[in-house]
Design a protein around this motif. Structure first.
Motif, PDB file in Angstrom:
ATOM      1  N   UNK A   1       0.831  -1.179   0.000  1.00  0.00           N
ATOM      2  CA  UNK A   1       0.000   0.000   0.000  1.00  0.00           C
ATOM      3  C   UNK A   1       0.886   1.258   0.000  1.00  0.00           C
ATOM      4  N   UNK A   2       1.976   1.197   0.780  1.00  0.00           N
ATOM      5  CA  UNK A   2       2.885   2.345   0.820  1.00  0.00           C
ATOM      6  C   UNK A   2       3.512   2.590  -0.545  1.00  0.00           C
ATOM      7  N   UNK A   3       3.866   1.496  -1.237  1.00  0.00           N
ATOM      8  CA  UNK A   3       4.470   1.642  -2.563  1.00  0.00           C
ATOM      9  C   UNK A   3       3.497   2.312  -3.529  1.00  0.00           C
ATOM     10  N   UNK A   4       2.222   1.929  -3.448  1.00  0.00           N
ATOM     11  CA  UNK A   4       1.209   2.527  -4.325  1.00  0.00           C
ATOM     12  C   UNK A   4       1.049   4.009  -4.011  1.00  0.00           C
ATOM     13  N   UNK A   5       1.124   4.360  -2.709  1.00  0.00           N
ATOM     14  CA  UNK A   5       1.013   5.768  -2.329  1.00  0.00           C
ATOM     15  C   UNK A   5       2.209   6.566  -2.840  1.00  0.00           C
ATOM     16  N   UNK A   6       3.404   5.999  -2.664  1.00  0.00           N
ATOM     17  CA  UNK A   6       4.618   6.702  -3.069  1.00  0.00           C
ATOM     18  C   UNK A   6       4.677   6.899  -4.580  1.00  0.00           C
ATOM     19  N   UNK A   7       4.234   5.885  -5.315  1.00  0.00           N
ATOM     20  CA  UNK A   7       4.284   5.986  -6.775  1.00  0.00           C
ATOM     21  C   UNK A   7       3.042   6.665  -7.352  1.00  0.00           C
ATOM     22  N   UNK A   8       2.140   7.083  -6.465  1.00  0.00           N
ATOM     23  CA  UNK A   8       0.893   7.752  -6.863  1.00  0.00           C
ATOM     24  C   UNK A   8       0.083   6.891  -7.832  1.00  0.00           C
ATOM     25  N   UNK A   9       0.086   5.584  -7.591  1.00  0.00           N
ATOM     26  CA  UNK A   9      -0.671   4.630  -8.397  1.00  0.00           C
ATOM     27  C   UNK A   9      -2.077   4.525  -7.815  1.00  0.00           C
ATOM     28  N   UNK A  10      -2.946   5.401  -8.280  1.00  0.00           N
ATOM     29  CA  UNK A  10      -4.284   5.498  -7.704  1.00  0.00           C
ATOM     30  C   UNK A  10      -5.113   4.232  -7.923  1.00  0.00           C
ATOM     31  N   UNK A  11      -4.927   3.560  -9.065  1.00  0.00           N
ATOM     32  CA  UNK A  11      -5.677   2.332  -9.359  1.00  0.00           C
ATOM     33  C   UNK A  11      -5.392   1.269  -8.302  1.00  0.00           C
ATOM     34  N   UNK A  12      -4.115   1.011  -8.077  1.00  0.00           N
ATOM     35  CA  UNK A  12      -3.731  -0.001  -7.089  1.00  0.00           C
ATOM     36  C   UNK A  12      -4.145   0.413  -5.691  1.00  0.00           C
ATOM     37  N   UNK A  13      -3.976   1.649  -5.382  1.00  0.00           N
ATOM     38  CA  UNK A  13      -4.312   2.146  -4.055  1.00  0.00           C
ATOM     39  C   UNK A  13      -5.793   1.962  -3.762  1.00  0.00           C
ATOM     40  N   UNK A  14      -6.638   2.255  -4.746  1.00  0.00           N
ATOM     41  CA  UNK A  14      -8.087   2.087  -4.581  1.00  0.00           C
ATOM     42  C   UNK A  14      -8.425   0.623  -4.303  1.00  0.00           C
ATOM     43  N   UNK A  15      -7.842  -0.276  -5.065  1.00  0.00           N
ATOM     44  CA  UNK A  15      -8.098  -1.699  -4.878  1.00  0.00           C
ATOM     45  C   UNK A  15      -7.584  -2.210  -3.544  1.00  0.00           C
ATOM     46  N   UNK A  16      -6.379  -1.795  -3.167  1.00  0.00           N
ATOM     47  CA  UNK A  16      -5.791  -2.234  -1.898  1.00  0.00           C
ATOM     48  C   UNK A  16      -6.579  -1.707  -0.705  1.00  0.00           C
ATOM     49  N   UNK A  17      -7.054  -0.481  -0.803  1.00  0.00           N
ATOM     50  CA  UNK A  17      -7.866   0.074   0.287  1.00  0.00           C
ATOM     51  C   UNK A  17      -9.167  -0.693   0.432  1.00  0.00           C
ATOM     52  N   UNK A  18      -9.760  -1.100  -0.685  1.00  0.00           N
ATOM     53  CA  UNK A  18     -11.000  -1.877  -0.631  1.00  0.00           C
ATOM     54  C   UNK A  18     -10.749  -3.224   0.048  1.00  0.00           C
TER      55      UNK A  18
END
Length: 140
Positions: A1-18
């Motif tokens: 999740x941190x990697x998605x935040x750092x890379x500003x990968x909103x798609x992955x972040x949305x899925x991981x948060x779900x």
């Protein structure tokens, strides 16, 4: 999740948060005891994918490609954490064996076959795919 935040990968972040939200809800649910087995986690992820596929269908019918795209992206992220799903061709020999074991001979016996197939194939195939293969094999 941190990697998605750092890379500003909103798609992955949305899925991981779900995924995270669903796991926390399941762990804190009445009677869960704060623990989830691996099988329960797989069921939970399958449920999330199923919900998103249903939403995807609705958005496509309503001609909302923007929302449909978001659902497809979340499905792709969630499916990364699921075991590889079996194709219909891979399911046919397994379900044929189950049909033989249960003694099913007609479409009326579909319930017996589905019960056994869902137990054996849990996490490796979704119910719709299993059902389609069972129908096909019992109608032969």
């Amino acid at each position: 999740m941190k990697d998605a935040m750092k890379s500003k990968d909103e798609k992955s972040l949305r899925g991981l948060r779900a995924i995270k939200a669903a796991i926390i809800l399941a762990k804190t649910a009445e009677g869960a005891g704060g623990q989830l087995s691996e099988a329960d986690e797989v069921k939970l992820l399958q449920k999330l994918v199923k919900q998103r596929k249903e939403s995807l269908e609705i958005y496509q019918k309503q001609d909302r490609p923007d929302l449909a795209q978001k659902e497809m992206e979340e499905i792709a992220v969630i499916e990364q954490f699921l075991p590889k799903q079996l194709s219909q061709e891979e399911l046919k020999p397994i379900i044929s064996k189950i049909i033989e074991q249960t003694g099913a001979a007609s479409p009326a016996d579909m319930g017996k076959v589905m019960g056994a197939a869902n137990k054996e194939l849990a996490g490796r195939a979704d119910g719709k795919t299993i059902s389609a293969v069972v129908k096909e094999l019992l109608n032969k």
